[in-house]
Design an enzyme around this catalytic site. Structure first.
Site, PDB file in Angstrom:
ATOM      1  N   ASN A 151       0.856  -1.185   0.000  1.00  0.00           N
ATOM      2  CA  ASN A 151       0.000   0.000   0.000  1.00  0.00           C
ATOM      3  C   ASN A 151       0.890   1.233   0.000  1.00  0.00           C
ATOM      4  OD1 ASN A 151      -1.934   1.942   0.306  1.00  0.00           O
ATOM      5  ND2 ASN A 151      -2.909   1.044   2.100  1.00  0.00           N
ATOM      6  N   ASP A 180      -6.102 -14.211 -19.973  1.00  0.00           N
ATOM      7  CA  ASP A 180      -6.856 -15.041 -19.039  1.00  0.00           C
ATOM      8  C   ASP A 180      -7.818 -15.973 -19.784  1.00  0.00           C
ATOM      9  OD1 ASP A 180      -7.716 -15.512 -16.207  1.00  0.00           O
ATOM     10  OD2 ASP A 180      -9.614 -14.723 -16.955  1.00  0.00           O
ATOM     11  N   GLU A 227      -3.562 -18.677 -20.859  1.00  0.00           N
ATOM     12  CA  GLU A 227      -3.875 -19.560 -19.740  1.00  0.00           C
ATOM     13  C   GLU A 227      -4.831 -20.663 -20.194  1.00  0.00           C
ATOM     14  OE1 GLU A 227      -6.008 -19.429 -15.317  1.00  0.00           O
ATOM     15  OE2 GLU A 227      -6.857 -18.397 -17.055  1.00  0.00           O
TER      16      GLU A 227
END
Length: 614
Positions: free
Chosen positions: A138, A330, A359
């Site tokens: 973060n 993907d 993938e």
């Protein structure tokens, strides 16, 4: 009933279009580039009653070919043809009603950077670091909660947003470089303005905008500039199969067949072998390829000609805009396979040296190899996809190191997995990996045995292919639960309240520090080893719990030994003479130990050796 309502809305909108106001809200892609190889550019223009306007423009080298009206009057698809010698510049696209200008958009053709078309994609010289951005660092707590974004931060929820962002990744690049990584693959960073479980990034709600909780488009470009300074590469995770159910267009679709099985969705069967099955029924094929991945991920219809054009241009836009060196696509087998073949051709037309990895999560190499460029398939299908994720090899490594040794179990699975390389058109262009964001971490798979994990990492970093390591592997990240949110935990040191910090070493155990050193040692050695990048491979059938293979070229030979036994082994090299002939000594780069006599090698228990032969 839902279809009837949708049709009535479209009809009413059409009837009102000629009397209502015209309002322009979006043009996508927002800008383009002069000098692209394809002369065609299609703009999706969105706005209230925009189809009732007449479109015009004047710019040397830009021809307005057509402005296609579709089912929804709030859309126009404007086709432009760009001359080969068109110059960068700006021009107004005008929208007129009854001869009166009602809207205009100042469009820009940007100049391409020198060498953009010749960019080098990720390749065998690279080691890829995979990051789930929300869970890494973060770097800017001020963007954890952003006005207009539906889901708020909740670190107590393993499926909530935790606040990792692009600034955190930028701030961590020196750490990654020192570990020896040369490429970074981020799980999707585009806007996922979903009500819940949006942190993973696979429910895109705007294909042209980085999620504001990660940062901005400009910060994404900054990330790759910083990577370029370090000689590192950026790989973007893309999704063509689906979007998020709260995508901006879901409230006002261009046409009813923009999506498959809409509005009454059907979930895909996930029977991915329908793409290769010579006996498949159309019903089964449609049930897989046209089904929704999950209820929050509507299935895009690539048979609708406007959809593939939109997606293809979007991917090229990001490559050019952000300076990408790779794409990870993907759910490769779920979209229309003919469209995916066209997409690969278009991307590689613009960027011949680029790399794309798909993938295909199958443990059967016959299924995985079907998609690779150069593969001759009996059904005549061919695709230009250069690279795939090597799921069969990942499974073989996990099983081989977990099982007891036997005729068909243990290390022999590694041997047999590589023996299947004859199925691939280019087995060297596969991404090899111990784990990723969708599976249990390899450390967990191996019973949290540090020594076995070291063996796995040594193997993946020296075997053929392009290694990818998931964030946190270097500090033995593990998990108690097996849900996605458990596997994708916060990286130690990524938040101000963490007591353990992988970046500084504070709070790390001796084993965690040892693993960092181990990985950095091999990866930094690997950077300059052409024999590992592109050398040939020869391996020998495992014997007595020991597996040996060699990487070799005209200049160098490297011997890799995996000893799975719980005791040291004396390895005679006589059976390897066809490749070791002429070598008398060596050096193990893991332990920095000299081996003065190569005829017999003492291999420590549960360990790997990477030996440079002399």
């Amino acid at each position: 009933m839902k279809r009837l309502i949708f049709s009535v809305i479209i009809i009413l909108a059409t009837l009102n279009a000629f009397s209502a106001d015209i309002k322009l809200e979006r043009v996508e892609p927002m800008f383009w580039w002069a000098g692209m190889k394809s002369p065609s550019l299609q703009l999706m223009v969105y706005g209230e009653n925009i189809s009732s306007a007449d479109v015009s423009l004047e710019y040397p080298g830009v021809e307005l070919v057509s402005a296609s009206k579709v089912q929804n009057p709030n859309y126009l698809f404007v086709d432009l043809k760009l001359a080969e010698d068109v110059l960068p510049g700006k021009f107004d696209i005008q929208f007129k009603k009854d001869g009166k200008l009602v809207e205009e958009y100042n469009y820009e053709l940007k100049a391409r950077k020198n060498g953009s078309a010749e960019r080098e994609g990720f390749n065998n010289s690279d080691v890829i670091y995979l990051i789930t951005p929300d869970r890494f660092v973060n770097g800017n707590p001020n963007n954890d909660q952003v006005e207009g974004m539906k889901e708020k931060p909740n670190r107590k929820d393993r499926n909530g947003r935790h606040g990792g962002d692009l600034r955190g990744i930028i701030n961590s690049l020196d750490y990654l470089q020192n570990l020896g990584f040369t490429a970074v693959w981020l799980n999707p960073v585009l806007e996922n303005n979903m009500t819940q479980v949006s942190y993973h990034g696979y429910s895109i709600t705007d294909f042209y905008r980085v999620d504001a909780r990660y940062g901005s488009n400009e910060e994404y470009v900054e990330l790759n500039r910083e990577l370029d300074k370090r000689g590192m590469k950026l790989i973007m995770d893309m999704i063509f199969n689906h979007c998020g159910s709260e995508h901006w267009w879901m409230e006002d679709l261009p046409m009813a067949d923009w999506l498959n099985n809409y509005p009454d969705y059907k979930i895909t069967t996930h029977r991915r072998t329908v793409n290769q099955d010579p006996h498949v029924s159309e019903a089964d094929r449609d049930a897989m390829t046209k089904g929704w991945f999950v209820p929050t991920m509507p299935d895009l219809n690539q048979k609708n000609p406007f959809v593939p054009t939109y997606l293809i241009q979007n991917s090229i836009w990001w490559v050019e805009y952000a300076g990408l060196e790779g794409i990870r696509q993907d759910t490769w087998p779920y979209p229309d396979k003919d469209m995916m073949a066209v997409w690969t051709e278009r991307v590689l037309e613009e960027y011949p040296n680029f790399n794309i990895v798909g993938e295909e999560w199958s443990l059967n190499p016959a299924i995985v190899s079907y998609w690779q460029k150069g593969k001759i398939n009996t059904d005549g299908y061919h695709c230009s996809l250069p690279c795939l994720m090597d799921f069969p090899l990942q499974d073989a490594v996990s099983r081989s190191l977990s099982e007891d040794e036997g005729w068909e179990t243990g290390l022999v699975k590694l041997y047999e997995a590589l023996a299947n390389d004859f199925l691939y058109a280019d087995p060297e262009n596969l991404v090899v990996f111990p784990d990723n964001h969708d599976m249990s971490r390899m450390y967990k798979q191996l019973g949290e045995d540090k020594d076995l994990l070291k063996m796995a990492l040594a193997y993946f970093l020296t075997i053929r292919g392009i290694p990818q390591i998931y964030y946190g592997t270097e500090v033995l990240m593990t998990h108690e639960g097996d849900e996605d949110g458990d596997i994708r935990a916060e990286f130690p040191g990524g938040w101000a309240d963490h007591k353990v910090n992988a970046f500084t070493g504070e709070g790390l155990s001796a084993d965690q520090k040892d693993m960092q050193r181990y990985l950095a040692n091999i990866q930094n050695w690997r950077k300059n080893k052409a024999v590992i990048h592109y050398g040939k491979l020869m391996h020998f059938v495992p014997e007595d719990g020991v597996y040996t293979f060699f990487r070799y070229d005209e200049d160098e030979t490297v011997m890799v030994v995996l000893n799975k036994n719980i005791e040291d082994k004396t390895l005679s090299t006589k059976r390897f003479e066809e490749i070791t002939k002429g070598f008398s000594s060596g050096k193990d780069i893991i332990s920095s130990t000299e081996i003065p006599d190569l005829s017999e090698i003492q291999v420590p228990a549960k360990s790997a050796m990477i030996i440079e032969l002399k």
